[in-house]
Design a protein around this motif. Structure first.
Motif, PDB file in Angstrom:
ATOM      1  N   UNK A  29      -9.463  40.824  83.185  1.00 23.34           N
ATOM      2  CA  UNK A  29      -8.249  40.119  82.698  1.00 23.34           C
ATOM      3  C   UNK A  29      -7.547  39.779  83.543  1.00 23.34           C
ATOM      4  N   UNK A  30      -6.964  38.433  83.617  1.00 24.81           N
ATOM      5  CA  UNK A  30      -6.112  38.219  84.781  1.00 24.81           C
ATOM      6  C   UNK A  30      -5.008  38.867  84.974  1.00 24.81           C
ATOM      7  N   UNK A  31      -4.371  39.009  86.132  1.00 25.94           N
ATOM      8  CA  UNK A  31      -3.352  39.561  86.751  1.00 25.94           C
ATOM      9  C   UNK A  31      -2.497  39.231  87.499  1.00 25.94           C
ATOM     10  N   UNK A  32      -1.203  38.904  87.224  1.00 29.66           N
ATOM     11  CA  UNK A  32      -0.359  38.012  87.797  1.00 29.66           C
ATOM     12  C   UNK A  32       0.215  38.770  89.151  1.00 29.66           C
ATOM     13  N   UNK A  33      -0.440  38.836  90.084  1.00 26.80           N
ATOM     14  CA  UNK A  33      -0.192  39.340  91.337  1.00 26.80           C
ATOM     15  C   UNK A  33      -1.018  39.229  92.692  1.00 26.80           C
ATOM     16  N   UNK A  57       0.254  45.593  97.120  1.00 23.89           N
ATOM     17  CA  UNK A  57      -0.097  44.520  96.270  1.00 23.89           C
ATOM     18  C   UNK A  57       1.484  44.270  95.290  1.00 23.89           C
ATOM     19  N   UNK A  58       1.387  42.882  94.809  1.00 22.69           N
ATOM     20  CA  UNK A  58       3.017  42.914  94.178  1.00 22.69           C
ATOM     21  C   UNK A  58       2.574  42.124  92.824  1.00 22.69           C
ATOM     22  N   UNK A  59       2.933  42.641  91.792  1.00 25.99           N
ATOM     23  CA  UNK A  59       2.802  42.048  90.526  1.00 25.99           C
ATOM     24  C   UNK A  59       4.282  41.581  89.879  1.00 25.99           C
ATOM     25  N   UNK A 115       0.530  41.001  83.257  1.00 26.83           N
ATOM     26  CA  UNK A 115       1.405  41.432  84.198  1.00 26.83           C
ATOM     27  C   UNK A 115       1.720  42.872  84.147  1.00 26.83           C
ATOM     28  N   UNK A 116       1.353  43.557  83.238  1.00 26.83           N
ATOM     29  CA  UNK A 116       1.348  45.078  83.214  1.00 26.83           C
ATOM     30  C   UNK A 116       0.068  45.481  82.830  1.00 26.83           C
ATOM     31  N   UNK A 117      -0.080  47.048  82.620  1.00 22.59           N
ATOM     32  CA  UNK A 117      -1.426  47.671  82.404  1.00 22.59           C
ATOM     33  C   UNK A 117      -1.452  47.739  80.981  1.00 22.59           C
TER      34      UNK A 117
END
Length: 543
Positions: free
Chosen positions: A293-297, A443-445, A531-533
């Protein structure tokens, strides 16, 4: 049915939320209770959070592990639907003034705390003022600076009476902004804006440290917290939407060793794990239990610009240009991540197109140029040999493999010896916060899809900026972008800010995240936001 959920709105750490980092894992499954569907099926799920949550307190939390728990046990004025879009939560109605600067929320009459008492506007006023109170030391207080008087109060230059948040009566909460904000609804989904119960907080200053003193207002409530082992949340029967909640019990195990939690999934002790060991990804990719899953971070290494040798900008750039990111993602991380040559990830749409595509890359790998920059930087500082360098990372098999690969590249390409050091997550956060590092993983989300959430990380007065880097022009442009009402101009300002950031380079971007999961196929309706778990409010076990 599993879904990938892509929020459509904008702004802010995740972050921020740290926003950027990892959670931990734990022990065996515990079960109790039935709900929904087939009454013979126990509606329970065991997931791996990887590390001990540093702070399950809405005012203090900055990391994704704590945020994962908070998102399940609290609810703000806005929450998110199954598609990730912001929708009203504890508020049933909102009106906005003609000038766009005043929001008046009407709370739900059936919004209650887990102890059965009503959630009131005073709870929101108390919670937000607690975040802004300088004595609280909230790292995410700056996310409230859009509110009239908030920044001055938080910085000790103004009074709480001048902050634009008012409980008009028990059911009416008014918020006054400095300027109209197009992403107000998305902003208010961040846990920093959750209410807290004044009575619980004032009765025990450590109310959020143990389950038996915890009070919350979300779909679940915390019932157990065995530190360094697991966190247990159970369905909150006082929640106004409790009929939507199928899970009776969610256990967050805290197992940080990737091979261990992967094997626990394989033996049925865990129902959902993320951040798979890199050496199993190829073999699991065709498995129906596997997900990407893409993750915005952004995965990155911070440079402490106040410590040698990273006080020199040319040395920082040399290190960044000597690392082969494509090789890292192809041969080490293996989850299809995108090599990063900027701060803002792909996924933030602007009138001109994707922000990253429009902005492009700010540098590239170039070993010869990196060697030249390193030589020039050393000459500027009068160094015959480069000061010793230690690269720190928080304890994780995958972080270790990446750090070892970077260590080898810097040795081969720059003839630089780099030592490695690691610490457990909570200790690591304290160490980096205190500036006790030279080069450190982070890491920064983004809490939603807008470049400002990523670029805010490096504001000079951001408590999350651990590099010591302060650039007045950068800060000024970022401030200007937050009151600019013309969207095209706003994004132009954000591009300017990112260019300044990458020219000075107080950090080294490595790649843009992609999350890997193994998920028990007995569960459906798990929400996978970018952008969240994973969110479990609607999750249900079917067999």
């Amino acid at each position: 049915m599993k879904k990938w959920l892509f929020p459509i709105s904008i702004m802010l750490a995740t972050s921020t939320a740290l926003a950027g980092c990892y959670g931990g894992g734990g022990e065996d499954t515990a079960q109790s209770g039935d709900s929904g569907g087939d009454s013979d099926i126990k509606q329970e799920i065991v997931v791996n959070a990887m590390t001990e949550p540093p702070a399950i307190d809405p005012a203090i939390a900055t990391d994704t592990t704590s945020g994962w728990v908070l998102d399940h046990i609290f609810e703000g004025l806005y929450t998110r639907d199954e598609e990730g879009n912001p929708v009203l939560g504890a508020a049933e109605d909102v009106s906005v003034s003609e000038d766009g600067k005043t929001y008046t929320f009407t709370l739900r009459e059936d919004a209650k705390w887990s102890d059965g008492s009503p959630v009131t506007a005073n709870d929101f006023e108390f919670a937000w003022e607690r975040v802004l109170n300088p004595d609280t030391g909230s790292p995410f207080a700056f996310y409230m600076y859009y509110i009239k008087g908030a920044e001055a109060y938080n910085k000790g230059e103004g009074s709480v009476e001048d902050v634009g948040i008012t409980a008009v009566d028990d059911m009416t909460f008014e918020v006054e902004l400095n300027a109209p904000l197009g992403y107000m609804d998305s902003l208010l989904t961040l846990w920093t804006f959750y209410p807290v119960q004044q009575k619980a907080v004032e009765a025990d200053e450590n109310w959020a440290a143990e389950a038996d003193t915890y009070v919350s207002n979300g779909p679940f409530e915390m019932t157990e917290w065995q530190h360094e082992s697991n966190v247990v949340i159970e369905k909150n029967d006082e929640y106004y939407g409790e009929e939507e909640v199928k899970m009776e019990k969610v256990t967050f195990e805290l197992v940080n060793e990737a091979t261990t939690y992967y094997q626990m999934f394989k033996t049925g002790e865990l129902d959902l794990v993320m951040t798979l060991p890199t050496d199993v990804i190829a073999s699991e990719r065709e498995n129906e239990e596997y997900m990407e899953v893409p993750y915005y971070g952004t995965y990155m290494y911070m440079f402490n610009v106040e410590e040698e040798p990273f006080n020199n900008a040319k040395v920082r750039r040399a290190f960044a240009m000597a690392v082969d990111r494509q090789s890292l993602t192809d041969n080490v991380t293996l989850a299809g991540e995108t090599p990063a040559y900027a701060m803002v990830p792909e996924g933030a749409e602007t009138p001109e197109g994707d922000f990253r595509e429009v902005g492009g890359d700010y540098f590239e790998e170039n070993i010869e140029e990196a060697k030249q920059l390193l030589e020039e930087g050393m000459a500027e500082e009068g160094w015959d040999t480069l000061p010793e360098v230690t690269l720190m990372y928080n304890t994780s098999e995958n972080h270790k493999k990446i750090a070892e690969a970077v260590q080898e590249m810097l040795s081969n390409n720059l003839d630089v010896d780099v030592s490695l050091a690691n610490q457990e997550w909570g200790t690591y956060l304290d160490t980096t916060k205190q500036g006790n590092f030279q080069m450190a993983r982070m890491g920064w989300i983004g809490i939603f899809l807008d470049p400002v959430v990523n670029l805010d990380y490096y504001l000079g007065d951001s408590p999350n900026n651990r590099t010591g880097w302060v650039n007045e022009e950068y800060d000024s442009i970022m401030a200007e972008s937050k009151v600019e009402q013309d969207q095209a101009k706003r994004y132009e300002l954000l591009h300017q800010a990112e260019e300044i950031l990458l020219e000075d380079m107080p950090f080294m971007p490595v790649y843009f995240y992609k999350n890997t999961y193994m998920v028990n196929q007995d569960y459906e309706n798990i929400a996978y936001y970018v952008n969240r778990y994973p969110y479990l409010k609607w999750a249900e076990k079917t067999q």
